[in-house]
Design a protein around this motif. Structure first.
Motif, PDB file in Angstrom:
ATOM      1  N   THR A 214      49.197  43.259  27.869  1.00 48.72           N
ATOM      2  CA  THR A 214      49.381  44.245  28.934  1.00 48.72           C
ATOM      3  C   THR A 214      48.041  44.828  29.392  1.00 48.72           C
ATOM      4  OG1 THR A 214      51.596  44.740  28.100  1.00 48.72           O
ATOM      5  CG2 THR A 214      50.619  46.365  29.587  1.00 48.72           C
ATOM      6  N   VAL A 215      47.124  45.018  28.454  1.00 45.18           N
ATOM      7  CA  VAL A 215      45.819  45.606  28.782  1.00 45.18           C
ATOM      8  C   VAL A 215      44.865  44.574  29.395  1.00 45.18           C
ATOM      9  CG1 VAL A 215      43.736  46.614  27.726  1.00 45.18           C
ATOM     10  CG2 VAL A 215      46.006  47.495  27.115  1.00 45.18           C
ATOM     11  N   LEU A 216      44.994  43.315  29.017  1.00 49.79           N
ATOM     12  CA  LEU A 216      44.024  42.286  29.446  1.00 49.79           C
ATOM     13  C   LEU A 216      43.695  42.306  30.937  1.00 49.79           C
ATOM     14  CD1 LEU A 216      42.218  39.812  28.871  1.00 49.79           C
ATOM     15  CD2 LEU A 216      44.248  38.403  29.234  1.00 49.79           C
ATOM     16  N   PRO A 217      44.664  42.298  31.861  1.00 50.28           N
ATOM     17  CA  PRO A 217      44.287  42.278  33.277  1.00 50.28           C
ATOM     18  C   PRO A 217      43.443  43.472  33.711  1.00 50.28           C
ATOM     19  CG  PRO A 217      46.640  41.869  33.025  1.00 50.28           C
ATOM     20  CD  PRO A 217      46.118  42.250  31.675  1.00 50.28           C
ATOM     21  N   HIS A 218      43.658  44.618  33.039  1.00 50.39           N
ATOM     22  CA  HIS A 218      42.900  45.830  33.374  1.00 50.39           C
ATOM     23  C   HIS A 218      41.409  45.663  33.073  1.00 50.39           C
ATOM     24  CE1 HIS A 218      46.389  48.448  34.139  1.00 50.39           C
ATOM     25  NE2 HIS A 218      46.983  47.756  33.175  1.00 50.39           N
ATOM     26  N   VAL A 219      41.059  44.836  32.094  1.00 50.23           N
ATOM     27  CA  VAL A 219      39.660  44.681  31.680  1.00 50.23           C
ATOM     28  C   VAL A 219      38.818  44.174  32.848  1.00 50.23           C
ATOM     29  CG1 VAL A 219      38.089  43.459  30.117  1.00 50.23           C
ATOM     30  CG2 VAL A 219      40.272  44.350  29.252  1.00 50.23           C
ATOM     31  N   GLY A 220      39.243  43.058  33.445  1.00 50.31           N
ATOM     32  CA  GLY A 220      38.505  42.504  34.580  1.00 50.31           C
ATOM     33  C   GLY A 220      38.571  43.401  35.796  1.00 50.31           C
ATOM     34  N   GLY A 221      39.715  44.034  36.000  1.00 51.29           N
ATOM     35  CA  GLY A 221      39.854  44.952  37.124  1.00 51.29           C
ATOM     36  C   GLY A 221      38.899  46.134  37.000  1.00 51.29           C
TER      37      GLY A 221
ATOM     38  N   LEU B  98      37.268  35.479  51.204  1.00 50.10           N
ATOM     39  CA  LEU B  98      38.447  34.957  51.897  1.00 50.10           C
ATOM     40  C   LEU B  98      38.951  33.680  51.228  1.00 50.10           C
ATOM     41  CD1 LEU B  98      40.478  35.032  54.193  1.00 50.10           C
ATOM     42  CD2 LEU B  98      38.779  33.891  55.645  1.00 50.10           C
ATOM     43  N   ILE B  99      38.051  32.757  50.917  1.00 46.15           N
ATOM     44  CA  ILE B  99      38.446  31.518  50.225  1.00 46.15           C
ATOM     45  C   ILE B  99      39.080  31.862  48.879  1.00 46.15           C
ATOM     46  CG2 ILE B  99      37.553  29.430  49.094  1.00 46.15           C
ATOM     47  CD1 ILE B  99      35.431  29.381  51.438  1.00 46.15           C
ATOM     48  N   ASP B 100      38.447  32.783  48.151  1.00 43.81           N
ATOM     49  CA  ASP B 100      38.952  33.215  46.841  1.00 43.81           C
ATOM     50  C   ASP B 100      40.393  33.720  46.949  1.00 43.81           C
ATOM     51  OD1 ASP B 100      39.428  35.739  44.968  1.00 43.81           O
ATOM     52  OD2 ASP B 100      38.029  34.459  43.900  1.00 43.81           O
ATOM     53  N   ILE B 101      40.651  34.623  47.888  1.00 44.46           N
ATOM     54  CA  ILE B 101      41.987  35.235  47.947  1.00 44.46           C
ATOM     55  C   ILE B 101      43.037  34.235  48.442  1.00 44.46           C
ATOM     56  CG2 ILE B 101      41.975  36.303  50.256  1.00 44.46           C
ATOM     57  CD1 ILE B 101      43.131  38.858  48.775  1.00 44.46           C
ATOM     58  N   LEU B 102      42.653  33.290  49.282  1.00 48.37           N
ATOM     59  CA  LEU B 102      43.619  32.283  49.737  1.00 48.37           C
ATOM     60  C   LEU B 102      44.020  31.350  48.594  1.00 48.37           C
ATOM     61  CD1 LEU B 102      42.142  31.487  53.263  1.00 48.37           C
ATOM     62  CD2 LEU B 102      44.263  32.743  52.760  1.00 48.37           C
ATOM     63  N   VAL B 103      43.058  30.945  47.777  1.00 46.36           N
ATOM     64  CA  VAL B 103      43.365  30.114  46.601  1.00 46.36           C
ATOM     65  C   VAL B 103      44.155  30.947  45.584  1.00 46.36           C
ATOM     66  CG1 VAL B 103      42.389  28.732  44.709  1.00 46.36           C
ATOM     67  CG2 VAL B 103      41.367  28.615  46.992  1.00 46.36           C
TER      68      VAL B 103
ATOM     69  N   TRP C 193      39.888  38.667  39.498  1.00 47.40           N
ATOM     70  CA  TRP C 193      38.699  39.373  39.004  1.00 47.40           C
ATOM     71  C   TRP C 193      37.445  39.009  39.785  1.00 47.40           C
ATOM     72  CZ3 TRP C 193      39.488  38.371  33.053  1.00 47.40           C
ATOM     73  CH2 TRP C 193      40.533  39.171  32.581  1.00 47.40           C
ATOM     74  N   ALA C 194      37.388  37.799  40.343  1.00 43.06           N
ATOM     75  CA  ALA C 194      36.201  37.343  41.083  1.00 43.06           C
ATOM     76  C   ALA C 194      36.117  37.965  42.475  1.00 43.06           C
ATOM     77  CB  ALA C 194      36.210  35.818  41.195  1.00 43.06           C
ATOM     78  N   TRP C 195      37.248  38.391  43.027  1.00 40.31           N
ATOM     79  CA  TRP C 195      37.242  38.890  44.400  1.00 40.31           C
ATOM     80  C   TRP C 195      36.327  40.100  44.609  1.00 40.31           C
ATOM     81  CZ3 TRP C 195      38.286  43.080  47.392  1.00 40.31           C
ATOM     82  CH2 TRP C 195      38.411  42.860  48.763  1.00 40.31           C
ATOM     83  N   PRO C 196      36.406  41.180  43.800  1.00 37.97           N
ATOM     84  CA  PRO C 196      35.519  42.332  44.059  1.00 37.97           C
ATOM     85  C   PRO C 196      34.020  42.001  44.021  1.00 37.97           C
ATOM     86  CG  PRO C 196      37.305  42.988  42.610  1.00 37.97           C
ATOM     87  CD  PRO C 196      37.368  41.485  42.727  1.00 37.97           C
ATOM     88  N   PRO C 197      33.543  41.214  43.031  1.00 40.81           N
ATOM     89  CA  PRO C 197      32.113  40.872  43.074  1.00 40.81           C
ATOM     90  C   PRO C 197      31.727  40.047  44.311  1.00 40.81           C
ATOM     91  CG  PRO C 197      32.989  40.442  40.883  1.00 40.81           C
ATOM     92  CD  PRO C 197      34.158  40.781  41.771  1.00 40.81           C
ATOM     93  N   LEU C 198      32.629  39.177  44.773  1.00 41.91           N
ATOM     94  CA  LEU C 198      32.337  38.394  45.978  1.00 41.91           C
ATOM     95  C   LEU C 198      32.331  39.292  47.214  1.00 41.91           C
ATOM     96  CD1 LEU C 198      34.555  35.246  45.319  1.00 41.91           C
ATOM     97  CD2 LEU C 198      32.041  35.343  45.307  1.00 41.91           C
TER      98      LEU C 198
END
Length: 166
Positions: free
Chosen positions: A11-18, A108-113, A92-97
């Motif tokens: 449950t916590v794992l996704p929060h780490v990258g976020g 945009l490519i990231d979020i579409l994939v 997790w990659a979207w905010p740094p991009l």
């Protein structure tokens, strides 16, 4: 006792990258994001942490349900949890991009994939645990909005597309 730890861990794992994505890019939000041309329907900045806290919690718990139903990291878990892991990595990659690199093309490519992988995750989970699949539906809804927002910002801010430029 151990199942409690797995439940919390998943449950916590996704929060780490976020959290890392927010922490590393938090200075770019007022400095750069606020200056971008955005549509009138863009959610308030205050809505994002609330939404992502709820979405990441639902996603994480859902991943635990699937992992548990498949008996842990078995061969049956490779595709459903692999899809989940891949979409989580792109999430997790979207905010740094977007914020860090200011690269609207790559964001945009990231979020579409990411959209495709998230839909694939829901479809693969539905056969395993319907509750887990249903827990991802708010995430798919938010991703649809975030994708439309990314497309609109990409379209309306052409000078920002090549990457970092002030």
């Amino acid at each position: 006792g151990r199942m409690w730890a797995y439940t919390v861990g998943f449950t916590v794992l996704p929060h780490v990258g976020g959290f890392l994505g927010w922490f590393l890019n938090r200075k770019e939000i007022p400095a750069w994001y606020e200056k971008l041309k955005k549509p009138s329907w863009c959610p308030s900045r205050r809505a994002f942490p609330v939404a992502w806290t709820m979405l990441y919690t639902g996603m994480g718990y859902a991943s635990y349900l699937v992992w548990n139903d498949l008996g842990g990291c078995s061969s049956k878990a490779i595709v459903p949890l692999g899809l989940y892991g891949a979409q989580l990595a792109l999430n997790w990659a979207w905010p740094p991009l977007f914020f860090g690199a200011r690269n609207l093309n790559m964001a945009l490519i990231d979020i579409l994939v990411l959209d495709g992988l998230a839909i694939g995750t829901v479809c693969s989970w539905y056969r395993i645990n319907r509750v887990a699949a249903l827990l991802l539906l708010p995430y798919l809804g938010w991703l649809a909005m975030a994708t439309c927002l990314t497309i609109r910002i990409w379209k309306d801010n052409p000078e920002q597309k090549p990457g970092k430029s002030d």
